[in-house]
Scaffold this active site. Structure first.
Site, PDB file in Angstrom:
ATOM      1  N   LYS A 184       0.849  -1.213   0.000  1.00 55.78           N
ATOM      2  CA  LYS A 184       0.000   0.000   0.000  1.00 55.78           C
ATOM      3  C   LYS A 184       0.874   1.250   0.000  1.00 55.78           C
ATOM      4  CE  LYS A 184      -1.903   1.731   4.022  1.00 55.78           C
ATOM      5  NZ  LYS A 184      -1.658   3.174   4.150  1.00 55.78           N
ATOM      6  N   ASN A 185       1.820   1.288   0.935  1.00 60.67           N
ATOM      7  CA  ASN A 185       2.587   2.528   1.101  1.00 60.67           C
ATOM      8  C   ASN A 185       3.571   2.783  -0.036  1.00 60.67           C
ATOM      9  OD1 ASN A 185       1.170   2.952   3.399  1.00 60.67           O
ATOM     10  ND2 ASN A 185       2.871   2.635   4.827  1.00 60.67           N
ATOM     11  N   CYS A 218      -6.145   8.170   8.923  1.00 59.00           N
ATOM     12  CA  CYS A 218      -6.412   7.594  10.243  1.00 59.00           C
ATOM     13  C   CYS A 218      -6.134   8.614  11.341  1.00 59.00           C
ATOM     14  CB  CYS A 218      -5.468   6.413  10.485  1.00 59.00           C
ATOM     15  SG  CYS A 218      -5.979   4.905   9.703  1.00 59.00           S
ATOM     16  N   ARG A 262      -0.335  14.461  12.820  1.00 60.88           N
ATOM     17  CA  ARG A 262      -0.019  14.339  11.401  1.00 60.88           C
ATOM     18  C   ARG A 262      -0.004  15.674  10.649  1.00 60.88           C
ATOM     19  NH1 ARG A 262      -2.071   8.649   9.079  1.00 60.88           N
ATOM     20  NH2 ARG A 262       0.055   8.597   8.374  1.00 60.88           N
ATOM     21  N   ASP A 286       3.853   1.008  12.218  1.00 63.76           N
ATOM     22  CA  ASP A 286       2.683   0.326  11.655  1.00 63.76           C
ATOM     23  C   ASP A 286       2.500  -1.086  12.225  1.00 63.76           C
ATOM     24  OD1 ASP A 286       2.014   2.488  10.158  1.00 63.76           O
ATOM     25  OD2 ASP A 286       2.716   1.705   8.247  1.00 63.76           O
ATOM     26  N   ARG A 313      -9.137  -0.176   4.136  1.00 66.05           N
ATOM     27  CA  ARG A 313      -8.265   0.831   3.521  1.00 66.05           C
ATOM     28  C   ARG A 313      -6.919   0.257   3.142  1.00 66.05           C
ATOM     29  NH1 ARG A 313      -7.126   5.718   7.039  1.00 66.05           N
ATOM     30  NH2 ARG A 313      -5.488   5.615   5.499  1.00 66.05           N
TER      31      ARG A 313
HETATM   32  C1  UD1 Z   1       3.955   6.965   6.362  1.00 63.51           C
HETATM   33  C2  UD1 Z   1       3.112   5.731   6.178  1.00 63.51           C
HETATM   34  C3  UD1 Z   1       2.548   5.265   7.506  1.00 63.51           C
HETATM   35  C4  UD1 Z   1       3.663   5.064   8.509  1.00 63.51           C
HETATM   36  C5  UD1 Z   1       4.548   6.313   8.598  1.00 63.51           C
HETATM   37  C6  UD1 Z   1       5.767   6.128   9.476  1.00 63.51           C
HETATM   38  C7  UD1 Z   1       2.232   6.009   3.933  1.00 63.51           C
HETATM   39  C8  UD1 Z   1       1.044   6.220   3.082  1.00 63.51           C
HETATM   40  N1  UD1 Z   1       2.031   6.048   5.263  1.00 63.51           N
HETATM   41  O1  UD1 Z   1       3.103   7.993   6.858  1.00 63.51           O
HETATM   42  O2  UD1 Z   1       1.850   4.042   7.286  1.00 63.51           O
HETATM   43  O3  UD1 Z   1       3.102   4.810   9.775  1.00 63.51           O
HETATM   44  O4  UD1 Z   1       5.014   6.680   7.284  1.00 63.51           O
HETATM   45  O5  UD1 Z   1       6.512   5.049   9.042  1.00 63.51           O
HETATM   46  O6  UD1 Z   1       3.322   5.767   3.447  1.00 63.51           O
HETATM   47  N2  UD1 Z   1       5.548  14.856  10.721  1.00 63.51           N
HETATM   48  C9  UD1 Z   1       5.589  16.204  11.018  1.00 63.51           C
HETATM   49  N3  UD1 Z   1       5.451  17.087   9.981  1.00 63.51           N
HETATM   50  C10 UD1 Z   1       5.282  16.687   8.686  1.00 63.51           C
HETATM   51  C11 UD1 Z   1       5.284  15.297   8.413  1.00 63.51           C
HETATM   52  C12 UD1 Z   1       5.410  14.404   9.465  1.00 63.51           C
HETATM   53  O7  UD1 Z   1       5.717  16.600  12.167  1.00 63.51           O
HETATM   54  O8  UD1 Z   1       5.181  17.548   7.796  1.00 63.51           O
HETATM   55  C13 UD1 Z   1       5.683  13.881  11.848  1.00 63.51           C
HETATM   56  C14 UD1 Z   1       4.403  13.048  12.026  1.00 63.51           C
HETATM   57  O9  UD1 Z   1       3.447  13.713  12.813  1.00 63.51           O
HETATM   58  C15 UD1 Z   1       4.935  11.795  12.677  1.00 63.51           C
HETATM   59  C16 UD1 Z   1       6.312  11.631  12.039  1.00 63.51           C
HETATM   60  O10 UD1 Z   1       6.673  12.918  11.518  1.00 63.51           O
HETATM   61  O11 UD1 Z   1       5.097  11.997  14.054  1.00 63.51           O
HETATM   62  C17 UD1 Z   1       6.377  10.582  10.959  1.00 63.51           C
HETATM   63  O12 UD1 Z   1       5.480  10.888   9.921  1.00 63.51           O
HETATM   64  P1  UD1 Z   1       5.750  10.474   8.416  1.00 63.51           P
HETATM   65  O13 UD1 Z   1       6.995   9.682   8.306  1.00 63.51           O
HETATM   66  O14 UD1 Z   1       5.616  11.700   7.579  1.00 63.51           O
HETATM   67  O15 UD1 Z   1       4.525   9.512   8.122  1.00 63.51           O
HETATM   68  P2  UD1 Z   1       3.591   9.514   6.859  1.00 63.51           P
HETATM   69  O16 UD1 Z   1       4.380   9.776   5.621  1.00 63.51           O
HETATM   70  O17 UD1 Z   1       2.380  10.322   7.131  1.00 63.51           O
END
Ligand code: UD1
Length: 415
Positions: A22-23, A116, A121, A302, A394
């Site tokens: 998925k990711n 979710c 986020r 995850d 999802r």
């Molecule tokens: C992706 C994965 C998700 C997984 C996560 C961490 C997808 C579709 N989803 O989510 O399944 O759990 O990586 O491995 O690939 N953060 C900020 N600011 C930002 C972006 C992130 O503070 O602009 C923080 C988030 O709140 C969180 C951390 O960084 O605490 C990690 O987030 P991130 O690695 O960005 O996760 P996703 O890309 O949303």
């Protein structure tokens, strides 16, 4: 509303074929926007999140043909640079489309993403990085409008190795003038998969899988055929189901599962593996362990709730520290309805294993929290009904069908 009903206690045995990731699929589908040509993808999972992403691509003007796990996308005729709010709210990863639309057209409008409820986020790292690439950002009435005349390569140092921000920067800078360098980049295998397809299309990206990624801007990309990597979290989920009852998974990339496998071994499982398959022998009773979620190659957030569910049956007290998403312990309240014992202190959960859980009506609190409930139900005494399964749909392709084939007494019931 559909729910999943499980009669617990059956032994699981057999092989599971792991679906496409998925990711990895989501940013790879976004990447098809960049070329303006045809992209053929294999091994794309048929789940809600890929369906929504393809719906948005059709809305933007792409021609999309789907035949089982093979998807053909022609992005030549895109005539909209705006992601509709209703679809954007359905899933967070639509934010990835922003980087691809910016890369190709230097313009995009979108609203704050959904997904979710597992924590704040924010998308500040994405927006800060876009600004570094020379993109102007205006926020009005809940919409974010990004535009610029040209994207210029830049040195971007991420405050945190965000998966989504790393992917967005890569997508936005494939056609940039000059070189973009991302330091403290995320190292997840899904990013390596994204870079592999982009380089196959003609992009010049290096350093994927390390914490420094460099993107040398190119002027065009070409058609490509590409097979998406297997889903390591689905693989981990079935390994945990096996850890409660035994079994083998195939079609996985074993090296990506190392952080998961080593924790399963610590909990007492016997594991045999080659490059693409893992066979797991469950112990009589699992042992309690300690887990700390970290960016890759650390233990994946995850998998945290799936392990939490499994460890509620382990002998002794397990300690789980969640370092990535603050709201990822909600499933523990649901597990308590089944008789699990745990307490939470900030980002630490302490789980005291019990010998047996009792079936109950429980809800999915998020995608992985939902899978955690299903796993608990497999082992619990009596009937477990898992509601709010739209979360599970999802991200898992046929979770209940695959578990039934392994011997579980499980059914998806439409009301
Ligand atoms: C992706 C994965 C998700 C997984 C996560 C961490 C997808 C579709 N989803 O989510 O399944 O759990 O990586 O491995 O690939 N953060 C900020 N600011 C930002 C972006 C992130 O503070 O602009 C923080 C988030 O709140 C969180 C951390 O960084 O605490 C990690 O987030 P991130 O690695 O960005 O996760 P996703 O890309 O949303």
């Amino acid at each position: 509303m559909a729910s999943i009903i499980i009669k617990g206690g059956n032994k699981l045995n057999g092989e599971v074929k792991i679906s496409g990731s998925k990711n990895a699929s989501l940013p790879i589908i976004a990447a098809s926007i960049l070329s303006g040509k045809k992209t053929t993808l294999f091994n794309v999972p048929d789940i809600h999140d890929t369906q929504v992403t393809l719906k948005i691509l059709r809305y933007l003007g792409c021609k999309v043909y789907k035949n089982h796990d093979r998807i053909e996308i022609n992005s030549k005729y895109i005539d909209k640079m705006e992601v509709p709010e209703s679809l954007m709210r359905e899933m967070r990863s639509t934010v990835i489309l922003a980087g691809a639309l910016l890369g190709r057209f230097r313009e995009v409008t979108f609203s704050y993403p959904g997904g979710c409820d597992i924590g704040a986020r924010p998308i500040d790292l994405h927006l800060k990085s876009f600004k570094k690439l020379g993109i102007n950002i205006a926020e009005e009435y809940g919409f974010i409008r990004c535009s610029c005349d040209k994207i210029v390569g830049a040195d971007i140092d991420l405050d945190f190795p965000s998966v989504g921000a790393t992917e967005n920067i890569i997508l936005a800078s494939v056609f940039a003038q000059g070189k973009t360098s991302i330091t403290n980049a995320a190292r997840e295998p899904e990013i390596v998969d994204l870079v592999n397809i982009l380089n196959k299309m003609g992009a010049r990206i290096s350093g994927e899988g390390t914490n420094v990624i460099e993107i040398e801007g190119v002027t065009k990309l070409h058609e490509v055929k590409y097979r998406v990597m297997p889903d390591r979290i689905e693989a981990g989920t079935f390994l945990c189901a096996g850890a409660m009852a035994g079994g083998k998974i195939t079609n996985a990339r074993t090296e990506q599962l190392i952080p998961i496998i080593s924790k399963l071994e610590e909990a007492g499982c016997q594991i045999e593996k080659d490059n693409t398959s893992v066979t797991l022998q469950a112990p009589k009773r699992l042992k309690a362990i300690e887990i700390k979620t970290m960016p890759y190659p650390g233990f994946p957030t995850d998998m945290q709730s799936i392990f939490g569910s499994m460890l509620s049956f382990a002998k002794g007290t397990s300690i789980i520290t969640e370092n990535i998403f603050e709201n990822r312990f909600k499933y523990l309240q649901e597990l308590k309805r089944m008789g699990a014992k745990s307490k939470q202190e900030g980002n630490v959960a302490i789980i005291t294993g019990v010998k047996m859980l009792t079936g109950a009506k429980v809800k999915s609190t998020d995608l992985r929290g939902g899978a955690a409930m299903v796993l608990a139900g497999l082992k619990a005494r009596g009937i477990t009904e898992v509601t709010n399964i739209e979360y599970i749909l999802r991200g898992y392709e046929g979770l209940e069908t695959k578990l039934r084939k392994l011997g579980a007494d499980i059914n998806l019931v439409q009301e």
